[in-house]
Motif scaffolding. Structure first.
Motif, short mmCIF file in Angstrom:
data_model
loop_
_atom_site.label_atom_id
_atom_site.label_comp_id
_atom_site.label_asym_id
_atom_site.label_seq_id
_atom_site.Cartn_x
_atom_site.Cartn_y
_atom_site.Cartn_z
N PHE A 717 0.85 -1.22 -0.07
CA PHE A 717 -0.02 -0.04 0.03
C PHE A 717 0.95 1.27 0.02
N THR A 718 1.98 1.21 0.89
CA THR A 718 2.72 2.66 0.87
C THR A 718 3.92 2.56 0.04
N GLU A 719 4.46 1.32 -0.29
CA GLU A 719 5.66 1.19 -1.35
C GLU A 719 5.23 0.33 -2.56
N VAL A 732 -3.36 -7.90 10.32
CA VAL A 732 -4.01 -6.84 11.04
C VAL A 732 -4.16 -5.81 9.92
N SER A 733 -5.47 -5.23 9.47
CA SER A 733 -5.66 -4.22 8.98
C SER A 733 -6.02 -3.01 9.58
N ASP A 734 -6.29 -2.93 10.94
CA ASP A 734 -6.68 -1.75 11.73
C ASP A 734 -6.40 -1.96 13.08
N TRP A 735 -5.53 -1.44 13.46
CA TRP A 735 -4.76 -1.75 14.95
C TRP A 735 -6.02 -1.42 16.16
N ALA A 736 -6.77 -0.69 15.63
CA ALA A 736 -7.95 -0.24 16.86
C ALA A 736 -8.74 -1.28 17.14
N PRO A 762 -3.14 -0.25 8.05
CA PRO A 762 -3.20 -0.40 6.46
C PRO A 762 -4.50 0.05 5.82
N ILE A 763 -5.56 -0.04 6.45
CA ILE A 763 -6.80 0.16 5.98
C ILE A 763 -6.85 1.76 5.27
N TYR A 764 -6.32 2.50 6.08
CA TYR A 764 -5.97 3.97 5.56
C TYR A 764 -5.27 4.14 4.44
N MET A 796 -11.57 -2.02 -0.10
CA MET A 796 -10.98 -1.90 -1.67
C MET A 796 -11.95 -2.10 -2.52
N ILE A 797 -13.09 -2.93 -2.28
CA ILE A 797 -14.27 -3.11 -3.21
C ILE A 797 -14.68 -1.34 -3.66
#
Length: 837
Positions: A717-719, A732-736, A762-764, A796-797
């Motif tokens: 996602f970032t690179e 894990v997609s959202d640490w909250a 990552p979700i962000y 992502m959809i």
């Protein structure tokens, strides 16, 4: 306190050098360090390894296939687990899984006994235990087995059972010189080892204290007592009987005195009875409230064909601060004293002021510092291996290990029961977070002196601290000290450490006064130890890169050089028949920090023949070490990497920043921004492969599970140009949505530090996906919830991403169990790499 319990490089040289260690490297082998200077590992040749069980002749050969690798791991052999000495020190016991069953059996052997024999069920209480106590000044030893108490007089073969009950006991300890104390629920009991008399010493309840009579609290009651004399007579009778009962309990030692009453909204955290039986230290907290109705996990595959809603942990986003209240109870008088934290340095520091200010400013607000008392309690969390309350044998002092709920402070304090005030012995403050490992502490046997581990130097090191003296450092260096045992005569500390190399753990002993240190093993791998109760032997669990753990023993009474004798041989012929690809342990230069990145490197023999495809594996757990010289918990991945090498791949398995074994700064590099430092290390890793291992930068993929799955997301996602494909497993997609004990250390909590969560989740960043992504998600995962994948897929959809696919595993928890699931998962990973690299 006593424990209860021929170097070859296949790497093309292009001017960048790396430390390389292969399995079989011995003491004194020349290696090249990251600063390009040749060095010799300072290894003292103290241990010689002697096998009492030669490797069995290979009778069965198997092929290295995905089907073989992912089959039931019983095919590797069923290795020893939970090894220990029997209470008599005469036998060694360990658990071993039954073939094709989840059941484990206890085996009994000796230093010369090989794999030994299965222990008879009728005699298990003689060989193994749940808790064990052994003090050199006491004439007997004691232990618990299946919740019951046993003891044996020294020099005697007779074992006496003192309890046989359905209410299991715990927390056993010596009481004076002739009894054993133990806890059952909210009560302490003692049993005299000579007479067998069982005594309830003290009990506490969370309720209002009963009274003989109630005070008039309304008009009707007050008038009734004025007008009706009969009720006043009955009232006096109740008072007299209540007073008589209390006086009898105080005046007659044969009668159990009354209960201790505490706040009825609280519950017990931990309790500890002093060795003389006069005092109890009790920690309480507010009783856990009923979990939110949404803290459930649907289980779609149930025996009855219905869907089960199973309760699961709370999310860190819903976490509330927790404090523990410490009480001192006088066992005889039942007097209750509340212990104050106000003597702790920093007890009301606003340690997160800068974080709160940054978040407030983002919202256009102003934050004002506050000096309210912090939430503090015993350091008794999910990783704790020892109780945080320890009495000195004299009962003169008790030591407690406390931590702040915000994870920035750890205090070791002592308390004199007569003063009822905490005295500071050691404070460890960390602006990131205090490590939840390396928090061992305890007393010397014959002096009011503490020993403790601390990361204050940057690495976990051993210290001593007289309660009225200065802190003294016993070990020093850029290595990690762990698993400390102090000999019963207070002379020697035994411990494991990675002194020789970050990925090699040996056993050492250091003199408590002189600091003179001796290496007790030289096995070059991963080694753990247990001390025998009579301190005559070390029981070792040792493994190497391509050899699962086996048991060894070392006699501490033998003359130097000491000899490690192999005891068990449990590895299968099938496993031994495979010509495994042994990874090199390399140290790659980092472009971001002045320290090398250690990694396992798997290379084909003809690495220079053509530009190669490569795979970068990121281990899970975050704070875990995998680039070591021992058998990995990721044994399936080790075998998969060997298979990839046979297909022409190069594989890199690195200990990115945040991994264990490399000190405090490496650990805390991810504070408030998970996925940044680790991906920087991934970039350095890929660049190193391109420059040194003949890898094509356009044919590199990545994969990993759990934290490794999270890193797959963050990389893609970032690179997005770093890797050509990636597989995220149980990610894990959202640490909250993750748990509190782990996540709040690193990111604080979402209510305090939303910035940290938003830049770490990552979700962000899902809009950054450009390359093919495989997501493999177990559905009954009570660690990383399935909802992490569900929410990301929906995201992502909505972003109209087309280059991802999701595989779900309906019956699997976080760590897969079914071989068919393992095989399906890795077939998909292999296919992803074959199609895209």
């Amino acid at each position: 306190m006593k424990k209860t319990n021929n170097i070859k490089s296949a790497i093309k040289s292009t001017g960048i050098t790396a430390t390389v260690i292969l399995l079989g490297a011995c003491a004194g082998s020349q290696v090249t360090a990251p600063d390009k200077r040749a060095t010799t590992l300072p290894v003292a040749p103290i241990i010689t390894q002697v096998s009492s069980n030669p490797t069995p002749e290979v009778k069965q050969a198997v092929s290295l296939t995905l089907e073989q690798i992912m089959s039931d791991p019983d095919w590797l052999g069923r290795q020893p687990q939970n090894p220990k000495f029997s209470p008599s020190s005469q036998s060694i016991v360990y658990e071993r899984k039954r073939d094709d069953s989840v059941v484990k059996d206890w085996f009994v052997t000796s230093a010369d006994g090989g794999n030994g024999e299965k222990a008879p069920l009728a005699d298990l209480h003689k060989f193994t235990y749940d808790e064990y106590i052994d003090d050199k000044d006491m004439p007997f030893v004691a232990w618990t087995f299946e919740g019951n108490v046993f003891a044996k007089v020294r020099g005697s073969d007779s074992i006496v059972q003192y309890t046989r009950d359905t209410y299991p006991v715990s927390n056993i300890a010596y009481l004076n010189n002739d009894a054993i104390s133990f806890q059952v629920g909210n009560s302490f009991y003692s049993v005299n080892v000579s007479s067998g008399i069982l005594t309830q010493l003290v009990t506490w309840v969370f309720d209002d204290e009963p009274k003989a009579v109630e005070m008039p609290d309304d008009y009707i009651m007050r008038e009734q007592l004025k007008l009706i004399q009969y009720e006043n007579v009955q009232r006096k009778n109740r008072e007299d009987r209540f007073s008589q009962k209390q006086a009898l309990a105080r005046g007659n030692a044969s009668i159990m005195s009354s209960k201790v009453f505490l706040d009825k909204t609280h519950e017990t955290v931990l309790a500890s009875l002093s060795p003389d039986g006069k005092w109890v230290i009790l920690a309480t907290r507010k009783a856990e409230e009923r979990r939110d109705d949404t803290d459930i996990m649907p289980d779609y595959i149930e025996e009855n064909g219905r869907i089960a809603a199973k309760p699961v942990r709370q999310r860190v986003a819903d976490a509330k601060p927790e404090s523990h209240q410490i009480y001192l109870i006088d066992v005889d008088s039942h007097d209750l004293s509340k212990v104050s934290y106000t003597t702790l340095p920093g007890y009301n520091d606003d340690v997160l002021a800068d974080v709160k200010r940054e978040n407030a400013e983002r919202n256009g607000e102003t934050y004002t510092d506050n000096r309210l008392p912090r939430d503090i309690g015993l350091l008794f969390d999910w990783y704790a291996t020892e109780a945080p309350i320890k009495w000195h044998d004299s009962s003169e002092q008790v030591a407690l290990m406390l931590e702040a709920w915000d994870n920035k402070d750890r205090w070791i304090v002592t308390l004199d029961p007569n003063s009822k005030q905490l005295s500071m012995q050691h404070r460890m403050h960390d602006s990131a977070w205090v490590n939840y490992r390396y928090n061992q502490f305890g007393w010397f046997e014959d002096s009011l002196t503490l020993f403790l581990l601390s990361e204050e130097s940057g690495y976990s090191q051993l210290y001593t601290k007289p309660i009225n003296g200065e802190l003294r450092q016993i070990t020093e260096g850029k290595f990690v000290v762990d698993d400390v045992y102090l000999s019963k005569n207070d002379n020697y500390f035994y411990y494991k450490a990675n002194k020789k190399h970050p990925g090699i753990y040996e056993i050492y002993r250091t003199h408590a006064d002189t600091g003179e240190t001796q290496a007790l093993t030289d096995l070059n791998g991963m080694t753990d130890f247990e001390m025998s109760p009579d301190e005559s032997q070390l029981l070792l669990t040792h493994s190497k890169l391509s050899m699962p753990p086996e048991l060894y023993s070392v006699s501490l009474h033998s003359e130097a050089p000491l000899t490690a004798k192999k005891i068990t041989s449990t590895v299968s012929d099938a496993f031994l028949s495979i010509d495994w690809t042994l990874p090199s342990i390399i140290a790659m230069p980092s472009s971001h920090v002045d320290a090398p990145i250690f990694a396992r490197l798997y290379t084909p023999k003809d690495v220079d023949a053509q530009k190669r495809r490569a795979v970068v594996f990121n281990h899970g757990a975050g704070y875990l070490q995998n680039a070591h010289m021992g058998w990995s918990n990721y044994f399936r991945e080790f075998m998969f990497h060997s298979l990839l090498v046979s297909k022409g791949y190069v594989v890199l398995d690195m200990d990115y920043r945040a991994s264990a074994g490399y000190g405090r700064d490496w650990r805390t590099a991810i504070y408030r921004h998970m996925g940044k430092a680790e991906i920087e290390d991934n970039i350095d890793g890929v660049n190193w492969l391109v420059e040194n291992a003949n890898v094509d930068p356009n044919r590199v993929g990545t994969y990993g599970g759990s934290y490794g799955g999270f890193l797959t997301f963050m990389a893609l996602f970032t690179e997005p140009d770093l890797y050509q494909a990636g597989a995220a497993l149980r990610p894990v997609s959202d640490w909250a949505h993750y748990n509190t004990p782990y996540t709040a250390n690193i990111l604080n909590t979402p209510s305090v530090d939303p910035i940290a969560y938003e830049r770490s989740s990552p979700i962000y960043f899902a809009e950054g996906l450009k390359k093919p992504l495989l997501i493999n998600a177990p559905m009954v995962d009570n660690n990383v919830f399935f909802v992490d994948v569900v929410r990301l897929v929906q995201r992502m959809i909505e972003l109209e991403k087309e280059n991802f696919e999701t595989a779900i595993y309906p019956v699997e928890p976080h760590g897969f169990v079914q071989p068919s699931s393992w095989l399906d998962e890795y077939r998909r990973i292999y296919k992803l790499f074959e199609e895209n690299l």
